[in-house]
Motif scaffolding. Sequence first.
Motif, PDB file in Angstrom:
ATOM      1  N   LYS A 138      64.426  64.460  66.601  1.00 48.23           N
ATOM      2  CA  LYS A 138      65.533  64.335  67.558  1.00 48.23           C
ATOM      3  C   LYS A 138      64.998  64.223  68.983  1.00 48.23           C
ATOM      4  O   LYS A 138      65.519  63.456  69.783  1.00 48.23           O
ATOM      5  N   LEU A 139      63.957  64.997  69.283  1.00 46.58           N
ATOM      6  CA  LEU A 139      63.348  64.917  70.605  1.00 46.58           C
ATOM      7  C   LEU A 139      62.811  63.495  70.833  1.00 46.58           C
ATOM      8  O   LEU A 139      63.008  62.910  71.905  1.00 46.58           O
ATOM      9  N   ALA A 140      62.148  62.945  69.814  1.00 37.61           N
ATOM     10  CA  ALA A 140      61.596  61.592  69.944  1.00 37.61           C
ATOM     11  C   ALA A 140      62.713  60.583  70.211  1.00 37.61           C
ATOM     12  O   ALA A 140      62.562  59.667  71.037  1.00 37.61           O
ATOM     13  N   MET A 141      63.856  60.753  69.554  1.00 35.80           N
ATOM     14  CA  MET A 141      65.001  59.864  69.768  1.00 35.80           C
ATOM     15  C   MET A 141      65.515  60.014  71.194  1.00 35.80           C
ATOM     16  O   MET A 141      65.778  59.034  71.887  1.00 35.80           O
ATOM     17  N   ALA A 142      65.670  61.281  71.630  1.00 36.41           N
ATOM     18  CA  ALA A 142      66.182  61.532  72.981  1.00 36.41           C
ATOM     19  C   ALA A 142      65.258  60.898  74.021  1.00 36.41           C
ATOM     20  O   ALA A 142      65.717  60.278  74.985  1.00 36.41           O
ATOM     21  N   LEU A 143      63.935  61.018  73.818  1.00 37.95           N
ATOM     22  CA  LEU A 143      62.976  60.431  74.747  1.00 37.95           C
ATOM     23  C   LEU A 143      63.100  58.905  74.775  1.00 37.95           C
ATOM     24  O   LEU A 143      63.008  58.268  75.812  1.00 37.95           O
ATOM     25  N   ALA A 144      63.349  58.326  73.581  1.00 37.80           N
ATOM     26  CA  ALA A 144      63.442  56.874  73.491  1.00 37.80           C
ATOM     27  C   ALA A 144      64.744  56.351  74.099  1.00 37.80           C
ATOM     28  O   ALA A 144      64.802  55.235  74.591  1.00 37.80           O
TER      29      ALA A 144
END
Lengths: 243, 128
Positions: A138-144
Motif C-alpha cells: 500500500k505504501l508503494a502504491m501511495a508513493l506511486a
Amino acid sequence: MSENVLTLDGVCKSYSGFDLRGVSFELPRGYIMGFVGPNGAGKTTTIRLIMDLARPDSGRITVLGKQMATNQIELKRRIGYVPENHEFYSDMTVSWTAQFVGRQYPNWNEARFGELLRRYDVDPRKKVGALSKGTRAKLAMALALAHHPELLILDEPTSGLDPVVRRELLSDLLEFVADGDRSVLFSTHITSDLERVADYVTFIVNGQVVASDEREAMLERARASNPTASIEDLLWTYAKGGR
Amino acid sequence: MDVTVSPNNPVPLYEQIVEQVRAKILTGELKAGDPLPSIRQLAGQLLASVITTKRAYSELEAEGLIITRTGLGTFVADLGPETIIKLKKEVVMEHLEEGVRVARQLELANEEINCLFRQALDGSDERV
C-alpha cells in the motif's frame, strides 16, 4: 482519440538462458491492461525494458508518445512505477521514505500522499521494515500515486496480498482511470485480478506475446467453444502451446 | 444504482449488468428520464472494467432501454406501458425457451414439460 500511451514493437532481449522474442502490444489511453503469464514468462523483464532499467537488443518502445531512452527524466516523472520488490530502506520511517521519493518529482503532492496513507491505514511514523507485506504494498502504491502520474506500471502488485487488500487495490486502479486520461499496465500471474478490472489483456508465455486484445473480445471468441471460458482457461491453453 | 456483478457467475460480466439494469427499468424502479451513472463511474462502483461497462450500456441502448445524449449523459428511455409489457414477455420467453430446450435434450414429452411448468408455477409463491 484512442492514442496509445504505451507501444512495444518487436522488442527482443537475450539473457543467458532466457529470450524475450519480438514482444509487441499497445495500451490505449484511459484503460487498464493486465499483463499475464506464468512465472518466468518474461513479465518483469518486459517491464524493466519499458522503464529503461535494461535496454532491448532490438525493437522499439514508445511511452507517452516518446522514446524512454532519450526522455528518461521527463517520462519517469509522468509514470508511477511499482516494482515487484519494493526497494525501501527498512530502517527509515514512512515519512522519511516519502520525502526521499518526493524530492524526485516536481509534481509531488504531500497532501495527496497524506490522504492516501490515511485511506490505506499506513502509520507515517513507522519504520518501513516493521510494516507487513500488505502495508508495504500500500505504501508503494501511495508513493506511486502521490505525484499524479499519467501512467501506472505495476509489477505483480497483488502478489502476496490478502483478498481484501487486493480488492481495494483493484478498486483504486479503476478510480485512477476514471477520468479517462490515465492508464494502467499491471502484471500478474493471478488471473482472477483480471476478470474484473482489465480492459485489455496481454498474454506472455516463454518470452513471447501469444495474445493481446480487449478482454471481452477474447472471452467472446473463447466462449464459442467453451461457454464458461475464463482468463484462466485462456492462460492454460496458451501455456500448453495452444492458440 | 444498486447493481452487483461477480466473475464467478458463468454469465458474462456485461450481461450481468444488462440483466440487472433491464430488470430495474422494466419493473419501474428506474423511470423514464432517470439519469444513469457515467460508464466510468459505474465501472468503479461495480469493480468492472470500463470496456465491460461500456459494452453493457451499448447493449441496453441497442435494446432501446436507455439513451445517451452527448454531453448530457445517459438516461432511461421513455418506453410506454405496452412496450414494457412486451419486453417483459420477451425476457421471460427467452428463459422458458431455454427450459424447453433442456427438456427436449433430455427427451421429455410435451405433457411432462407442461406438468413441470405448472409445478414450477405452483412451487414458487409470489417471492422473487
